[in-house]
Design a protein around this motif. Structure first.
Motif, PDB file in Angstrom:
ATOM      1  N   LEU A  41       8.681  42.528  36.516  1.00 44.64           N
ATOM      2  CA  LEU A  41       8.646  41.276  37.445  1.00 44.64           C
ATOM      3  C   LEU A  41       8.130  41.096  38.001  1.00 44.64           C
ATOM      4  O   LEU A  41       8.254  39.727  38.370  1.00 44.64           O
ATOM      5  CB  LEU A  41       9.637  42.291  38.654  1.00 44.64           C
ATOM      6  N   LYS A  42       6.752  41.212  38.411  1.00 41.80           N
ATOM      7  CA  LYS A  42       6.067  40.506  39.251  1.00 41.80           C
ATOM      8  C   LYS A  42       5.536  39.122  38.701  1.00 41.80           C
ATOM      9  O   LYS A  42       5.775  38.095  39.410  1.00 41.80           O
ATOM     10  CB  LYS A  42       4.486  40.718  39.048  1.00 41.80           C
ATOM     11  N   LYS A  43       5.419  38.517  37.216  1.00 41.27           N
ATOM     12  CA  LYS A  43       5.437  37.121  36.595  1.00 41.27           C
ATOM     13  C   LYS A  43       6.493  36.567  37.504  1.00 41.27           C
ATOM     14  O   LYS A  43       6.883  34.870  37.216  1.00 41.27           O
ATOM     15  CB  LYS A  43       5.892  37.042  35.429  1.00 41.27           C
ATOM     16  N   ASP A  44       7.968  37.191  37.483  1.00 40.33           N
ATOM     17  CA  ASP A  44       9.354  35.827  38.018  1.00 40.33           C
ATOM     18  C   ASP A  44       9.587  36.540  39.746  1.00 40.33           C
ATOM     19  O   ASP A  44      10.327  35.604  39.956  1.00 40.33           O
ATOM     20  CB  ASP A  44      10.518  36.495  37.251  1.00 40.33           C
ATOM     21  N   ASP A  45       8.673  36.470  40.245  1.00 43.13           N
ATOM     22  CA  ASP A  45       7.951  36.675  41.826  1.00 43.13           C
ATOM     23  C   ASP A  45       9.196  37.717  42.320  1.00 43.13           C
ATOM     24  O   ASP A  45      10.124  36.977  43.489  1.00 43.13           O
ATOM     25  CB  ASP A  45       8.582  35.091  42.422  1.00 43.13           C
ATOM     26  N   LEU A  46       9.696  38.766  41.705  1.00 41.49           N
ATOM     27  CA  LEU A  46      10.826  39.747  42.246  1.00 41.49           C
ATOM     28  C   LEU A  46      10.408  41.098  41.947  1.00 41.49           C
ATOM     29  O   LEU A  46       9.090  41.337  41.508  1.00 41.49           O
ATOM     30  CB  LEU A  46      11.960  39.497  41.328  1.00 41.49           C
ATOM     31  N   THR A  47      10.714  42.141  42.614  1.00 45.11           N
ATOM     32  CA  THR A  47      10.525  43.025  42.385  1.00 45.11           C
ATOM     33  C   THR A  47      11.253  44.832  42.524  1.00 45.11           C
ATOM     34  O   THR A  47      12.393  43.435  42.384  1.00 45.11           O
ATOM     35  CB  THR A  47       9.922  43.749  44.517  1.00 45.11           C
ATOM     36  N   PHE A  48      11.012  45.448  41.578  1.00 49.36           N
ATOM     37  CA  PHE A  48      11.930  46.285  41.583  1.00 49.36           C
ATOM     38  C   PHE A  48      13.082  46.676  42.605  1.00 49.36           C
ATOM     39  O   PHE A  48      14.634  46.084  42.394  1.00 49.36           O
ATOM     40  CB  PHE A  48      11.260  47.788  41.502  1.00 49.36           C
ATOM     41  N   SER A  49      13.212  46.671  43.910  1.00 53.02           N
ATOM     42  CA  SER A  49      14.227  46.267  44.326  1.00 53.02           C
ATOM     43  C   SER A  49      15.214  45.418  44.896  1.00 53.02           C
ATOM     44  O   SER A  49      15.905  45.436  44.846  1.00 53.02           O
ATOM     45  CB  SER A  49      13.285  46.853  46.900  1.00 53.02           C
ATOM     46  N   GLN A  50      14.473  44.255  44.431  1.00 55.45           N
ATOM     47  CA  GLN A  50      15.788  43.383  44.020  1.00 55.45           C
ATOM     48  C   GLN A  50      15.840  43.077  43.219  1.00 55.45           C
ATOM     49  O   GLN A  50      17.090  42.912  43.057  1.00 55.45           O
ATOM     50  CB  GLN A  50      14.640  41.490  44.407  1.00 55.45           C
ATOM     51  N   MET A  51      15.683  43.475  42.366  1.00 54.74           N
ATOM     52  CA  MET A  51      16.145  43.826  40.925  1.00 54.74           C
ATOM     53  C   MET A  51      17.430  44.595  41.170  1.00 54.74           C
ATOM     54  O   MET A  51      18.657  44.874  40.638  1.00 54.74           O
ATOM     55  CB  MET A  51      14.922  44.116  39.939  1.00 54.74           C
ATOM     56  N   SER A  52      16.705  45.899  41.547  1.00 57.53           N
ATOM     57  CA  SER A  52      18.007  46.719  41.792  1.00 57.53           C
ATOM     58  C   SER A  52      19.223  46.333  41.865  1.00 57.53           C
ATOM     59  O   SER A  52      20.399  46.492  42.140  1.00 57.53           O
ATOM     60  CB  SER A  52      17.763  48.429  43.258  1.00 57.53           C
ATOM     61  N   VAL A  53      18.877  45.074  43.687  1.00 61.90           N
ATOM     62  CA  VAL A  53      20.156  44.986  43.997  1.00 61.90           C
ATOM     63  C   VAL A  53      20.941  44.269  43.066  1.00 61.90           C
ATOM     64  O   VAL A  53      21.768  43.648  43.295  1.00 61.90           O
ATOM     65  CB  VAL A  53      19.540  43.672  45.256  1.00 61.90           C
ATOM     66  N   LEU A  54      20.235  43.479  42.175  1.00 61.47           N
ATOM     67  CA  LEU A  54      20.644  42.014  41.357  1.00 61.47           C
ATOM     68  C   LEU A  54      21.678  42.909  40.151  1.00 61.47           C
ATOM     69  O   LEU A  54      22.660  43.161  39.889  1.00 61.47           O
ATOM     70  CB  LEU A  54      19.994  41.486  40.397  1.00 61.47           C
ATOM     71  N   LEU A  55      21.355  44.216  39.699  1.00 60.60           N
ATOM     72  CA  LEU A  55      21.666  45.005  38.740  1.00 60.60           C
ATOM     73  C   LEU A  55      22.997  45.517  39.244  1.00 60.60           C
ATOM     74  O   LEU A  55      24.137  45.797  39.083  1.00 60.60           O
ATOM     75  CB  LEU A  55      20.811  45.933  38.304  1.00 60.60           C
ATOM     76  N   CYS A  56      23.374  45.803  40.639  1.00 61.04           N
ATOM     77  CA  CYS A  56      23.953  46.854  41.621  1.00 61.04           C
ATOM     78  C   CYS A  56      24.824  46.055  41.635  1.00 61.04           C
ATOM     79  O   CYS A  56      26.221  46.058  41.435  1.00 61.04           O
ATOM     80  CB  CYS A  56      23.198  46.472  42.555  1.00 61.04           C
ATOM     81  N   ILE A  57      24.796  44.740  42.029  1.00 60.70           N
ATOM     82  CA  ILE A  57      25.823  43.348  41.888  1.00 60.70           C
ATOM     83  C   ILE A  57      26.332  43.635  40.902  1.00 60.70           C
ATOM     84  O   ILE A  57      27.558  42.993  39.871  1.00 60.70           O
ATOM     85  CB  ILE A  57      25.187  42.480  42.651  1.00 60.70           C
ATOM     86  N   LEU A  58      25.608  43.195  39.754  1.00 59.94           N
ATOM     87  CA  LEU A  58      25.836  43.232  37.724  1.00 59.94           C
ATOM     88  C   LEU A  58      26.790  44.076  37.787  1.00 59.94           C
ATOM     89  O   LEU A  58      28.029  43.891  36.916  1.00 59.94           O
ATOM     90  CB  LEU A  58      24.640  42.704  37.476  1.00 59.94           C
ATOM     91  N   PHE A  59      26.400  45.095  37.805  1.00 57.85           N
ATOM     92  CA  PHE A  59      27.298  46.693  37.231  1.00 57.85           C
ATOM     93  C   PHE A  59      28.475  46.798  38.270  1.00 57.85           C
ATOM     94  O   PHE A  59      29.426  47.074  37.676  1.00 57.85           O
ATOM     95  CB  PHE A  59      26.269  47.957  37.413  1.00 57.85           C
TER      96      PHE A  59
END
Length: 158
Positions: A41-59
């Motif tokens: 995720l580093k190349k997209d300027d995101l972290t695993f924790s931020q991705m977890s929030v995005l996936l939480c909202i998505l799911f």
């Protein structure tokens, strides 16, 4: 005084999987996944924790979700969730929508940019899942999923 008290814990030259507590195994697996995700995720300027929030909202589906619900699902503190949401909002990945039923809270919604990112990143997640269970049969994967769900429920009740 016990052996560990005098000399410190005994160290194994090699990992001894039979001696490791199950909880430790889960922690090691989670840390490896976290590390791989952070690197990807580093190349997209995101972290695993931020991705977890995005996936939480998505799911969460079509239902609006509040910061408090995100805290409960991800098992994080309210200040941590607010910080993650603030950073995602700065990156135009989420937006806050006022809660018409409670002026003290707001709903967190994915933006179009986040949806595009998640769609693009889906391939990586599928590959990661595939690599995680490489060498397992379809029946073993199904069994593993059911075991993991049972373990989760057991720990939730603990």
């Amino acid at each position: 005084m016990g052996e560990c008290d005098r000399q410190g814990p005994k160290r194994f030259r090699e990992r001894n999987p039979e001696m490791e507590p199950i909880g430790h195994k889960f922690k090691m697996i989670a840390e490896k996944i976290h590390k791989h995700q952070d690197e990807a995720l580093k190349k997209d300027d995101l972290t695993f924790s931020q991705m977890s929030v995005l996936l939480c909202i998505l799911f969460h589906g079509e239902e609006p979700i509040t910061t408090g619900e995100i805290c409960g699902i991800l098992q994080i503190t309210h200040p941590s969730a607010v910080g993650l949401i603030n950073r995602l909002e700065e990156k135009k990945m989420v937006e806050r929508i006022p809660n018409p039923n409670d002026s003290r809270s707001s709903y967190i919604k994915l933006t179009g940019k986040a949806c595009e990112f998640l769609q693009k990143n889906r391939k990586y997640n599928v590959e990661m899942d595939h690599e995680t269970v490489k060498g397992f049969s379809d029946d073993e994967i199904k069994l593993l999923r059911s075991f993991l769900d049972r373990i989760y429920l057991n720990i939730e009740k603990f």
